[in-house]
Design a protein around this motif. Structure first.
Motif, mmCIF file in Angstrom:
data_model
loop_
_atom_site.group_PDB
_atom_site.id
_atom_site.type_symbol
_atom_site.label_atom_id
_atom_site.label_comp_id
_atom_site.label_asym_id
_atom_site.label_seq_id
_atom_site.Cartn_x
_atom_site.Cartn_y
_atom_site.Cartn_z
ATOM 1 N N GLY A 642 0.802 -1.204 0.000
ATOM 2 C CA GLY A 642 0.000 0.000 0.000
ATOM 3 C C GLY A 642 0.835 1.252 0.000
ATOM 4 O O GLY A 642 2.033 1.227 0.319
ATOM 5 N N HIS A 643 0.174 2.337 -0.362
ATOM 6 C CA HIS A 643 0.825 3.636 -0.373
ATOM 7 C C HIS A 643 -0.189 4.687 0.027
ATOM 8 O O HIS A 643 -1.314 4.717 -0.483
ATOM 9 N N LEU A 644 0.181 5.558 0.953
ATOM 10 C CA LEU A 644 -0.701 6.622 1.432
ATOM 11 C C LEU A 644 -0.024 7.958 1.188
ATOM 12 O O LEU A 644 1.076 8.205 1.686
ATOM 13 N N ARG A 645 -0.683 8.808 0.406
ATOM 14 C CA ARG A 645 -0.183 10.156 0.150
ATOM 15 C C ARG A 645 -0.877 11.103 1.117
ATOM 16 O O ARG A 645 -2.029 11.495 0.928
ATOM 17 N N SER A 651 4.460 11.036 2.045
ATOM 18 C CA SER A 651 3.776 9.802 1.675
ATOM 19 C C SER A 651 4.374 8.639 2.452
ATOM 20 O O SER A 651 5.550 8.669 2.841
ATOM 21 N N PHE A 652 3.547 7.639 2.682
ATOM 22 C CA PHE A 652 3.969 6.430 3.385
ATOM 23 C C PHE A 652 3.761 5.223 2.480
ATOM 24 O O PHE A 652 2.776 5.154 1.735
ATOM 25 N N ASN A 653 4.688 4.283 2.542
ATOM 26 C CA ASN A 653 4.494 2.983 1.903
ATOM 27 C C ASN A 653 4.477 1.920 2.983
ATOM 28 O O ASN A 653 5.181 2.030 4.000
ATOM 29 N N PHE A 654 3.658 0.901 2.791
ATOM 30 C CA PHE A 654 3.581 -0.176 3.772
ATOM 31 C C PHE A 654 3.295 -1.479 3.050
ATOM 32 O O PHE A 654 2.714 -1.508 1.956
ATOM 33 N N GLY A 655 3.719 -2.557 3.625
ATOM 34 C CA GLY A 655 3.491 -3.867 3.031
ATOM 35 C C GLY A 655 3.748 -4.941 4.067
ATOM 36 O O GLY A 655 4.301 -4.690 5.140
ATOM 37 N N GLY A 656 3.336 -6.135 3.730
ATOM 38 C CA GLY A 656 3.567 -7.229 4.655
ATOM 39 C C GLY A 656 3.050 -8.532 4.096
ATOM 40 O O GLY A 656 2.348 -8.570 3.078
#
Length: 805
Positions: A642-645, A651-656
């Motif tokens: 995912g990516h949140l602007r 902006s943030f990127n996240f994954g798992g």
């Protein structure tokens, strides 16, 4: 091993809190990208990918994909396969050297140290499939983007791959001049790195070129205390370049020639000894071990270094050399109703290892493998819209790879005293017989040669049928016909006549015979002539304009391998078959503020091809290694990217990933070496797959903010990857466990654009909190302790100057 410092824990906690509002309860990637790079976006703000050989918005592609843009790769220094594993959930790799490189997705697919074995996770660079895992052992720079595709991809991309593909796309030549130059200096250790590219037209609108280069020099993490060969080991010393020519005589036709070359010449062939157990699980004393051999009076009270990942003491290893090169010709013709693409390519790998086999300061043995591999490939694709609702791609793929591999061992004057049994040593360790002890192996050179040759021909077709405005289905089929052959020879020679003085001494001859084994000449393997199908059924439904629900069922695999046991006996490996099921949702929400991609998967593999070891009384170590089959395994779990602007600046990127990957049938596995020989087999059914962390979490941010009216921009980034504990030893030895650990990269810098030239100065850090870890473990034997074959690089901090126009 140290897991994480207090500072690292605090940093990670803050990062978790900062992204908690977006990473809540979501699980699984179908695609992600760092949105900080506008080059990865189309005019509508969507992420553009080429997973299906054409440019599409990522939310229109019903495949689980992770994407990194070229700017993200450059800013965060993601240049190697190992770097890439910190950005893509479910992707792991071990890269101690080119030949032992292994890449896996969802814990499945690693190959390591066997040249007969095909990769289950394929690597494609500019539409060219890399046939040997060693061809991925280089820095990848000047990139447009990287895509990681999960699941079988054989109905469309290059050679059949049963578990996934890493797809690199380099930046293409441009007619308008553009260029970059990066200079980097290390703080934490001596290092200098440089990268650059330049592109421009040669003949206006007709002929353009692009040239790029890289240089990567960095002191190692491990100190060699041997006065004869001292200095820092585990270093980086690599360089390479690429030249492209683009010929475009018409708007609908182009030809691109792409030539590249890369080389490494590094003191990197080390695996620190960690522990040399004196007893087995039942409490019985092991007897002759690495430590007891070196405790013999011959070695004068020498104490080997065991238990350190930062210090070694050896004198016989030479720099490890790897050369990768290739050339391709890609022709594109848009013929109106159809588009035709031809990809012709040649690639070559040279690998030369001369290791210190026992890693001491004595002249015992130098061993290593020489590999020369050449491949030729030709791919022809035809694509087009048969109707407004039906898009078809079909093609022909031809591939050949010819590999010559020679395993070499050169024994020194101290080898006899080390490899002799206790009885043999006691017999010859006298003033009269000591010359025979030394001459038993001194200057004996043994080799094992193999020449695997593989050819394949494939036809494939894939169609995307739009049934309604929202409902579509993709179907694909591929048939591959393969021919595989191999030959092997094993023998030994004396480098000079000195070893002949032991002739007639039965004890010295017995020492030599035990190390050399049986000789054989030109043993032809059992040839393979086999065909296989790959298939894909992939329905999808648009829940909204920017939200896609999809499912897929697919099958693929790898053909068998022509293989041999250590005595030359033919022992072919069965084909590997994979069946994969995916269910995912991906989309852009709140006017592209949030990109979220969730994917569930269930992957089954039958006759999993794996390098394993088995008890072998005829082997000097007590064990031998071979390529074989594990009856069955499966991986199922959930992934999220995912990516949140948050704003134009932040902006943030996240994954798992949660990955429940187990052997569903391996009841007759060879036992690890801590188990007494009285136990013939071990049951590994139900155990987590080697090298497969159950949990993986990736969190990061990117911040670009103008500093008032100064014209300067502040740039910050950080990326933290956490993997849970997992076993890295191929037979699941208790000595193979790697505890859970974090890896954190970060950077801070300022940039300013003046007259079309952007200049950036930044401080970048890799493994910021100096986490100690390994990606590969070798179990102990009669002649070696437990070794960490994949010790991860320690903290690096450097200053970077980048100019771009």
């Amino acid at each position: 091993m140290r897991i994480l410092s207090t500072r690292a824990q605090a940093f990670t906690a803050a990062l978790l809190l900062s992204t908690a509002s977006t990473a809540y309860a979501q699980e699984a990637p179908a695609a992600a990208v760092d949105a900080a790079d506008a080059a990865a976006f189309d005019e509508a703000g969507g992420i553009v990918v080429t997973a299906r050989n054409r440019e599409e918005d990522i939310n229109d592609v019903p495949i689980p994909i992770t994407v990194l843009s070229g700017d993200t790769v450059a800013q965060q220094r993601v240049f190697t396969i190992a770097d890439l594993t910190q950005r893509a959930p479910g992707l792991t790799a071990t890269t101690p050297n080119a030949r032992r490189t292994g890449v896996s997705l969802r814990g499945i697919g690693k190959t390591s140290g066997n040249d007969n074995m095909e990769a289950a996770v394929g690597t494609i660079v500019d539409d060219v499939f890399l046939g040997h895992v060693g061809m991925t052992y280089q820095d990848f720079t000047d990139l447009q983007q990287v895509e990681i595709l999960r699941g079988p991809q054989g109905t469309l991309l290059g050679k059949n791959t049963s578990l996934g593909v890493i797809k690199y796309t380099t930046k293409a030549p441009t007619f308008d001049p553009e260029g970059t130059l990066e200079l980097e200096k290390g703080f934490t250790r001596k290092a200098f790195k440089a990268r650059g590219s330049y592109s421009a037209g040669i003949v206006e609108d007709l002929l353009a070129f692009r040239a790029s280069f890289f240089l990567d020099k960095q002191d190692g993490d491990i100190l060699n205390v041997n006065p004869a060969r001292g200095g820092r080991w585990h270093e980086r010393n690599r360089w390479g370049g690429r030249v492209q020519l683009l010929f475009k005589p018409a708007d609908n036709f182009s030809v691109k020639i792409n030539a590249d070359s890369a080389e490494t010449n590094e003191n990197s062939n080390t695996k620190p000894w960690i522990v040399d157990p004196a007893k087995l699980d039942d409490g019985s004393v092991r007897g002759t071990t690495f430590s007891t051999r070196l405790a013999r009076s011959y070695f004068g009270g020498y104490t080997p270094i065991i238990g350190s990942t930062t210090t070694i003491d050896m004198d016989q290893a030479e720099p490890l050399i790897t050369r990768n090169s290739g050339v391709s010709l890609v022709a594109d013709w848009d013929a109106g109703p159809v588009q035709i693409k031809s990809i012709s390519a040649y690639r070559k790998l040279h690998f030369d290892a001369k290791n210190d086999s026992e890693q001491t300061r004595f002249a015992i043995a130098r061993g290593g493998t020489l590999v020369d591999s050449e491949q030729l490939s030709q791919e022809l694709r035809v694509s087009g819209d048969l109707t407004d609702a039906l898009h078809i791609q079909a093609g022909l793929y031809l591939f050949k790879i010819d590999t010559e591999t020679t395993s070499r061992n050169l024994f020194g004057r101290d080898a006899g005293a080390f490899y002799a049994t206790n009885g043999q040593y006691n017999t010859l360790n006298t003033a009269t017989n000591l010359p025979f002890l030394r001459a038993s192996l001194e200057n004996v050179f043994s080799t094992t040669y193999q020449n695997p040759v593989s050819k394949s021909q494939a036809v494939f077709a894939q169609g995307d049928w739009k049934l309604t405005e929202r409902l579509a289905v993709t179907g694909g089929l591929r048939y591959t016909w393969e021919q595989k052959d191999s030959i092997t020879t094993r023998g030994a020679t004396f480098i000079d006549g000195r070893a002949l003085v032991s002739a007639g001494n039965a004890t010295a001859d017995a020492i030599r015979s035990a190390q050399l084994g049986a000789a054989y000449t030109d043993v032809l393997g059992t040839p393979i002539r086999d065909g296989s199908f790959s298939w894909l059924i992939n329905p999808s439904y648009k829940l909204a304009d920017d939200v896609l629900l999809y499912a897929s069922a697919s099958g693929g695999g790898k053909s068998g391998a022509v293989a041999f046991l250590n005595d030359g006996t033919r022992a072919n490996v069965l084909p590997e078959r994979t069946t994969d099921f995916e269910l995912g949702v991906k989309g852009a929400f709140f006017d592209n503020v949030l990109q979220l991609n969730v994917n569930l998967y269930h992957t089954k593999v039958r006759d999993y091809q794996n390098v394993t070891s088995f008890a072998d009384a005829a082997s000097p170590t007590g064990f031998s290694s071979r390529l074989g089959n594990v009856p069955a395994l499966r991986a199922r779990g959930v992934e999220v990217d995912g990516h949140l602007r948050v704003s134009d600046a932040l902006s943030f990127n996240f994954g798992g990933a949660y990955n429940d990957a187990i052997y569903t049938d391996w009841s007759t596995a060879t036992c690890p070496r801590n188990v007494p020989s009285s136990t013939p087999v071990c049951n590994n059914t139900g155990k987590q797959i080697v090298g497969a962390p159950k949990w993986n979490v990736i969190l990061g941010f990117n911040y670009d903010q103008p500093i008032g009216d100064s014209g300067f921009t502040l740039r910050l980034f950080a990326n933290d990857t956490w993997r849970s504990s997992h076993n890295l030893e191929q037979l699941l030895s208790p000595y193979g466990f790697q505890k859970g650990y974090h890896l954190t990269d970060a950077g801070i810098g300022v940039s300013k654009e003046l007259n079309g030239v952007e200049t950036e100065f930044s401080i970048v850090a890799k493994n910021l909190f100096d986490t100690q870890y390994t990606t590969s473990v070798n179990d102990f034997s009669n002649t070696a302790p437990v070794g960490y074959d994949g010790v991860g690089p320690r903290r690096y901090v450097g200053a970077l100057l980048r100019v771009k126009y």
